[in-house]
Design an enzyme around this catalytic site. Structure first.
Site, short mmCIF file in Angstrom:
data_model
loop_
_atom_site.label_atom_id
_atom_site.label_comp_id
_atom_site.label_asym_id
_atom_site.label_seq_id
_atom_site.Cartn_x
_atom_site.Cartn_y
_atom_site.Cartn_z
N ASN A 1 57.03 4.07 6.33
CA ASN A 1 57.64 3.41 5.09
C ASN A 1 58.03 2.00 5.36
OD1 ASN A 1 59.70 4.55 6.74
ND2 ASN A 1 60.94 4.54 5.02
N GLU B 1 66.37 9.52 13.46
CA GLU B 1 67.06 9.11 12.17
C GLU B 1 65.92 9.77 11.14
OE1 GLU B 1 69.04 7.76 11.11
OE2 GLU B 1 70.25 6.96 13.12
N CYS C 1 64.56 5.69 3.31
CA CYS C 1 65.56 6.96 3.69
C CYS C 1 66.71 6.76 3.14
CB CYS C 1 65.34 7.33 5.26
SG CYS C 1 65.95 5.97 6.09
N GLU D 1 71.38 3.08 15.47
CA GLU D 1 70.14 2.00 15.57
C GLU D 1 70.73 0.68 15.24
OE1 GLU D 1 66.02 3.46 15.87
OE2 GLU D 1 66.58 4.41 14.05
#
Ligand code: ADP
Length: 477
Positions: free
Chosen positions: A150, A248, A282, A458
């Site tokens: 994505n 993640e 997300c 991250e």
């Protein structure tokens, strides 16, 4: 036609696995390229190449590694249009947005390049006489990176750049349907003259190459972004062998709209969060929780603002959201659309004709489901938004927290107490006031709570902690 294979030690390797033809999701009559998958044997070779390259790479000064990263950033800037166009053709994100993503990649590379000359530890006074005690962050070794489709450019770079600047070498396995973009990125990076074996690309399928990396490969650290189901199994594969990992994963992000929200600024933020990238983030806004007094005007304004949301071919100027990325994605989101149409009340559905045969899903806004309904609980990853009316702020927070996920969320209000309580009480990692749920910045930590992440972070400085380990040094003099 672009043909994609793995790149190990700077050389393209013919894949031994199956091949697929990539069609443009905006227009299935257009062939974008061909992907030949590698098998775990190639992943094994890549890990070996990264292992051999590691001692020399770690011995370079941070300044020297930083120069390579800076050169990678400059190479990407030179090829911005090419990379963005190919990535748009491969996964259907509108070109303007994809260019923004590539620029973010450039910024990430330059940001982490500069980290090469920043402090890597602290001096800690010793309790003993004449002892110098200090900490030093050192690299872990070979880093495996498993990335999704994505954000085919930004996510790989936000793993790659901190891994490299810390002194690790890399084996990167992109998502199957981001393989063309990954190969292109590798070609661009190779212009920076990285030493052989420092970054290796393995084009492979998740179930074999991905599983090999997380369960068997002799790696030292693994970073994964993708679905929660896969992430949990990757985490188990790493934990079993005590390989450092981060995952993640999914989200079911909510925006809360309180009675005093300014609808003029709230609606564009909600629409952008929900429909940009066709909801395939997300951090996308998937639920909107609205206080009852403002519910009617909110819905009216929502529908009015949707007029500006144009669904279309990703390379066409003015397209707000393109198609979803693949056949699998199309079928999965269609399933939720059908569920919504049969079990919820549709408030708005865009009916525009598109003119192309592609994986288009019309933006859909629904209401009338209970908080335990699948539409309110499950990650859809498409342009579908569920709206719910609540009595007050407390009920809104309760509903927001009532999913297994905890990635991002927003509150729209001018009430300072409600804003601060939201920041405290929402069990989510990215908490935002009067801002959309998506749209995080590269220099700030990114990650979720609950089932959304391995509770690591991250980007920003947090990534440097992940891709290194602290040694405590003591010297008696
Ligand atoms: P999505 O459903 O959004 O495609 P996935 O979690 O399946 O998300 O994929 C994210 C990444 O994980 C991709 O690179 C994919 O190839 C990889 N992957 C899929 N299955 C596995 C697995 N069993 N082990 C390791 N990686 C996997």
């Amino acid at each position: 036609m672009l043909h994609t294979v793995s790149i190990v030690n700077g050389k393209s390797l013919g894949g031994a696995g199956d091949s697929i033809t990539v069609k443009n999701p905006s227009d299935l009559s257009e062939i974008v390229g061909e992907v030949t998958f590698s098998t775990p044997e190639t992943a094994q070779e890549a890990v070996q190449a990264a292992r051999v390259a590691f001692p020399k790479w770690r011995r370079l000064t941070g300044d020297e590694r930083g120069r390579y990263l800076y050169a990678m950033g400059e190479a990407l800037e030179r090829h911005l249009d090419e990379v963005a166009t190919l990535a748009s053709q491969e996964m259907g994100k509108p070109l303007a947005e994809m260019k923004g993503e590539v620029i973010r990649g450039v910024n990430l590379l330059k940001y982490y390049a500069a980290e090469g000359v920043r402090a890597v530890g602290h001096v800690i006074p010793s309790s003993a006489q004449n002892v110098l005690q200090y900490t030093k962050r050192v690299p872990l070794g070979v880093a495996a990176l498993i990335t999704p489709w994505n954000f085919p450019v930004a996510i790989p770079i936000w793993k790659l750049a901190p891994a490299l600047i810390c002194g690790n070498t890399v084996v990167w396995k992109p998502a199957e349907n981001a393989s063309l973009s990954a190969y292109k990125l590798m070609e661009v990076f190779m212009e920076a003259g990285l030493p052989e074996g420092v970054v290796n690309l393995v084009i492979g399928r998740g179930q074999d190459v991905g599983a090999y990396l997380s369960e068997e490969a002799p790696i030292d650290v693994l970073s994964f972004t993708g679905s929660t189901g896969t992430g949990l199994s990757v985490a188990a594969g790493c934990a079993r062998r005590n390989v450092k990992y981060q995952t993640e994963m999914g989200g079911k992000n909510a925006a809360i709209v309180l009675n005093d929200a300014d609808l003029e600024t709230t609606l564009p933020a909600i629409i952008s969060g929900a429909f940009r990238s066709a909801g395939q983030k997300c951090t996308a806004t998937s639920r909107v929780i609205v206080e009852e007094e403002i519910f009617e005007p909110f819905i009216e304004s929502f529908i009015e603002n949707m007029k500006a949301v144009k669904l279309g071919h990703a390379l066409e100027h003015g397209t707000y959201l393109g198609p979803v990325a693949s056949k699998e994605q199309f079928e999965k989101v269609q399933h939720y659309v059908q569920l919504a149409k049969s079990e919820a009340d549709v408030i708005y559905e865009n009916q525009e004709a598109i003119g192309y045969d592609g994986y288009y899903i019309h933006p859909l806004i629904i209401t009338g489901v209970s908080s335990d309904h699948r539409l309110f609980q499950e990650e859809i990853f498409g342009p579908v938004v569920t709206v719910m009316k609540v009595k007050n702020f407390d009920e809104a927070i309760h509903l927001l927290n009532q999913t297994p996920y905890g990635l991002s969320g927003s509150v729209f209000t001018n009430n300072i107490s409600h804003a601060l309580r939201f920041l405290d009480e929402a069990d989510i990692g990215m908490v935002r006031v009067n801002l959309e749920t998506a749209g995080v910045e590269y220099q700030a930590p990114f990650g979720g709570m609950k089932q959304s992440s391995s509770h690591t972070r991250e980007q920003g400085q947090a990534a440097l902690d992940f891709y290194s380990i602290v040694k405590t040094c003591a010297i008696k003099y």
